[in-house]
Design an enzyme around this catalytic site. Structure first.
Site, PDB file in Angstrom:
ATOM      1  N   ARG A  53       0.828  -1.206   0.000  1.00  0.00           N
ATOM      2  CA  ARG A  53       0.000   0.000   0.000  1.00  0.00           C
ATOM      3  C   ARG A  53       0.859   1.251   0.000  1.00  0.00           C
ATOM      4  O   ARG A  53       0.945   1.966  -0.981  1.00  0.00           O
ATOM      5  CB  ARG A  53      -0.956  -0.023   1.211  1.00  0.00           C
ATOM      6  N   ASP A  54       1.540   1.500   1.077  1.00  0.00           N
ATOM      7  CA  ASP A  54       2.303   2.735   1.215  1.00  0.00           C
ATOM      8  C   ASP A  54       3.425   2.801   0.188  1.00  0.00           C
ATOM      9  O   ASP A  54       3.772   3.880  -0.299  1.00  0.00           O
ATOM     10  CB  ASP A  54       2.871   2.817   2.637  1.00  0.00           C
ATOM     11  N   HIS A  58       5.836   4.328  12.738  1.00  0.00           N
ATOM     12  CA  HIS A  58       6.048   4.280  11.293  1.00  0.00           C
ATOM     13  C   HIS A  58       7.139   5.298  10.954  1.00  0.00           C
ATOM     14  O   HIS A  58       6.897   6.512  10.972  1.00  0.00           O
ATOM     15  CB  HIS A  58       4.734   4.630  10.576  1.00  0.00           C
ATOM     16  N   HIS A 108      10.230   6.834   8.443  1.00  0.00           N
ATOM     17  CA  HIS A 108      10.853   6.958   7.127  1.00  0.00           C
ATOM     18  C   HIS A 108      12.360   7.057   7.318  1.00  0.00           C
ATOM     19  O   HIS A 108      12.835   7.455   8.387  1.00  0.00           O
ATOM     20  CB  HIS A 108      10.338   8.189   6.400  1.00  0.00           C
ATOM     21  N   CYS A 111       5.382   9.775   0.900  1.00  0.00           N
ATOM     22  CA  CYS A 111       4.080  10.418   1.073  1.00  0.00           C
ATOM     23  C   CYS A 111       3.876  11.383  -0.087  1.00  0.00           C
ATOM     24  O   CYS A 111       4.693  12.292  -0.277  1.00  0.00           O
ATOM     25  CB  CYS A 111       4.001  11.177   2.398  1.00  0.00           C
TER      26      CYS A 111
END
Length: 297
Positions: A13-14, A203, A205, A236
């Site tokens: 997904r991400d 979460h 990065h 994002c």
């Protein structure tokens, strides 16, 4: 340090939502490959409007075709009540919804203020609970915003208090732009409920190379649930420069060397990362993918 850690793989997904759209069959192949690695949780798809995120327009088709591995918990991201309805109708029982601690980022992401999103989430939680599902609220930009800069931990804590009072089952903190550092992680957890009281996931990065350092700091603070993305896919679309989720195989490699159990077969995970690399048609940033699964001793 904990004896075991739970990882949620978010590449399907991400990761893929930040790439050019790939065929449905390729998404299913990646999802199935990840399901066979031993990872216990996978964020499979998101149910967003296809005009907003065309990469996820085939969410129902992907989920219908995917192999559901026994013992793996699959979840879906939803932006609002309409997306929750689609996810529930597709058969998901674990849903995630995002609200940004930064008002500017929230408007860029979902075209409404943080307060307006929180009001919508209240109804969404009730809707999902009535259907027998659970809701994880992800607080994006918890460690900083590309538009507003620093985000006060107290603002994040206020959002968490609100969603827990509204019935959220879990919370997660998103490092949307890779601004987190060990100092910021510690400052956040001085303000928010400890992970021993509220099911908590982080979460991170790796935009600025601090992903693994932040995970190590969070482990020391008692966090045992983390997101990671195969090959380091992701970012994002509404946060400039936010490329690069922390790579799942880098996290697994570090934790295995620390004798912290994840249940993940690193060789199978690297195979899945190579598949992801082939699907998106470019080299991915994972160091383990380049160097191999073992560190000589």
């Amino acid at each position: 340090m904990p004896a075991a850690v739970s990882l949620r793989e978010v590449g399907p997904r991400d990761g893929l939502q930040n790439e050019d759209p790939v065929p449905t069959a390729a998404k299913v192949a990646l999802l199935d490959a990840l399901s066979s690695t031993g990872v216990r949780r996978i964020e499979a798809v998101s149910f967003v409007h296809p005009k907003a995120i065309p990469q996820m327009a085939d969410a129902e088709e992907v989920w219908a075709a995917a192999h559901k591995e026994p013992g793996v918990r699959y979840s879906a991201l939803v932006p609002n009540s309409r997306g929750a309805t689609r996810a529930l109708e597709a058969g998901f029982t674990e849903l995630e919804v995002v609200v940004s601690a930064s008002d500017t980022h929230n408007r860029r992401n979902v075209n409404r203020s943080t307060a307006e999103s929180l009001d919508d989430i209240t109804g969404l939680i009730d809707q999902v609970h009535e259907a027998g599902g659970s809701v994880e609220v992800i607080v994006a930009t918890s460690f900083g915003c590309p538009y507003e800069g620093n985000v006060a931990p107290e603002r994040v804590a206020g959002i968490v208090r609100r969603v827990l009072a509204d019935g959220a089952d879990r919370v997660a903190y998103g490092d949307t732009t890779g601004m987190a550092t060990p100092r910021r992680v510690r400052e956040l957890f001085r303000a928010v409920p400890p992970p021993t009281r509220v099911p908590t996931l982080l979460h991170f990065h790796n935009t600025r190379g601090t992903g693994l350092a932040n995970i190590l700091t969070a482990l020391e603070l008692g966090v045992v649930e983390f997101d990671a993305s195969v090959g380091g896919l992701g970012g994002c679309p509404y946060a400039p420069g936010a490329s690069g989720n922390v790579a799942t195989e880098e996290v697994v490699h570090m934790l295995a060397d620390m004798e912290i159990e994840t249940g993940v077969d690193l060789d199978k995970l690297i195979d899945a990362a190579r598949l992801a690399q082939k699907i998106v048609g470019r080299d991915l940033p994972s160091g383990v993918l380049k160097a191999g699964p073992r560190v000589p001793r």
